[in-house]
Design an enzyme around this catalytic site. Structure first.
Site, mmCIF file in Angstrom:
data_model
loop_
_atom_site.group_PDB
_atom_site.id
_atom_site.type_symbol
_atom_site.label_atom_id
_atom_site.label_comp_id
_atom_site.label_asym_id
_atom_site.label_seq_id
_atom_site.Cartn_x
_atom_site.Cartn_y
_atom_site.Cartn_z
ATOM 1 N N ASP A 23 -58.902 -73.432 -34.863
ATOM 2 C CA ASP A 23 -59.213 -72.001 -34.982
ATOM 3 C C ASP A 23 -58.108 -71.181 -34.316
ATOM 4 O OD1 ASP A 23 -61.616 -69.954 -35.511
ATOM 5 O OD2 ASP A 23 -60.636 -69.412 -33.624
ATOM 6 N N LYS A 26 -57.185 -65.344 -38.605
ATOM 7 C CA LYS A 26 -57.910 -64.054 -38.621
ATOM 8 C C LYS A 26 -56.938 -62.895 -38.728
ATOM 9 C CE LYS A 26 -60.819 -66.257 -35.141
ATOM 10 N NZ LYS A 26 -59.939 -66.948 -34.201
#
Ligand SMILES: NC(=O)c1ccc[n+]([C@@H]2O[C@H](COP(=O)([O-])OP(=O)(O)OC[C@H]3O[C@@H](n4cnc5c(N)ncnc54)[C@H](OP(=O)(O)O)[C@@H]3O)[C@@H](O)[C@H]2O)c1
Length: 282
Positions: free
Chosen positions: A46, A76
């Site tokens: 992540d 992201k």
């Protein structure tokens, strides 16, 4: 070490329930930390544009000699890039930094409801483009509160696959988690051990003593039994290994409840409140 379970997302994709988080890992240390995690058995990383270490993640995966297809990679959208054209450029840059032609999951990092005239809807519609063209296999959001999710449901076509939010025993974030459960949005729990703040808690320590596991393992196991997705961060090889070794024991429902009861509500939140967070990196 038992295998990491997967969770099926609302678009049919499968995500490993435990991964490796790289927030606050220095860009120059990220490739080695990622390589180490993969060597130990992690298959889910992540990262985020904001962490400035996507290049290290890509490098670490290549250094590990593992097929790209075997690793689940999330990144992201950074806060400065919510406008559609900016988001398109930022996403191109994410793929270039990673050195891959797709990500498994791409998220809007923060809703920023006080910026951009409160328009995260056009941002989400831009992520829908990335999903359609196949460069983001799945799309989701992060730090979205219930009204933000309700607005997406009303005004857009796609339900986010995940909402990545702060969750740990001191901040159980019940309302947002419950909305996700009711609407098929998987919860990803960030700062799952509250950056270490819950590890010295007497209740956590007591369960660790009784189960013969470490405080971090007990808390990570609690998340897994609640069905959330977690990716603890560590640059310490022994901890990276320890955090993966949580699939050979089970917490009793009494122990799990005792951890849930540590919730302090808003007082337990360690990160910013998404309703007012308006940070744009320079
Ligand atoms: N979407 C968002 O807004 C958002 C926000 C925050 C985080 N995240 C994601 O969630 C991931 C995890 O959250 P986080 O990094 O904030 O915090 P975390 O995983 O809860 O905690 C990381 C901290 O705990 C220490 N630690 C790790 N394992 C340990 C163990 N077994 N025993 C004792 N200490 C241990 C680490 O130290 P060492 O590294 O020194 O070992 C580090 O200081 C991030 O990396 C990121 O991917 C997302």
């Amino acid at each position: 070490m038992s295998e990491v379970p997967t969770i099926e997302l609302n678009d049919g994709a499968k995500i490993p329930q435990l991964g490796f988080g790289v927030y606050q890992i220095e860009p120059g240390e990220t490739a080695e930390a990622t390589r180490k995690a993969l060597e130990l058995g992690y298959r889910h990383i992540d990262t985020a544009e904001m962490y400035q270490n996507e290049a290290g993640v890509g490098q670490g995966i290549r250094d590990a000699g593992i097929d790209r297809a075997e690793v689940y990679v999330t990144s992201k959208l950074n806060n400065g890039f919510h406008k559609p054209d900016d988001a398109r450029r930022a996403f191109d840059s994410t793929l270039a930094e990673l050195g891959f032609d797709y990500v498994d999951l791409f998220l809007i990092h923060w809703p920023l409801p006080t910026l951009y005239d409160g328009d995260f809807v056009s941002t989400w519609q831009t992520l829908e483009e990335f999903k359609r063209d196949g460069r983001a296999r799945s799309i989701g959001v992060s730090n979205f509160q219930v009204p933000h999710l309700e607005r997406l449901a009303k005004e857009t076509e796609t339900v986010p696959t995940v909402n990545q939010i702060e969750v740990h025993p001191y901040f159980t974030n019940d309302e947002v988690r419950a909305y996700g459960q009711q609407h098929g949005i998987a919860t990803e729990a960030w700062s799952p051990i509250a950056q270490g703040a819950v590890l010295g808690d007497q209740v956590v320590q007591g369960i660790a003593d009784a189960t013969g596991k470490s405080p971090a393992q007990v808390v990570l196991r609690w998340h897994i039994q609640r069905g959330d997705i977690v990716f603890p961060k560590s640059v310490t090889p022994a901890r990276i290994k320890e955090n993966l070794d949580i699939f050979d024991f089970e917490l009793s429902s009494d122990d799990a409840d005792a951890l849930t009861e540590l919730n302090k509500g808003e007082k337990g939140r360690t990160g910013p409140n998404p309703d007012s967070f308006d940070y744009i990196p320079s």
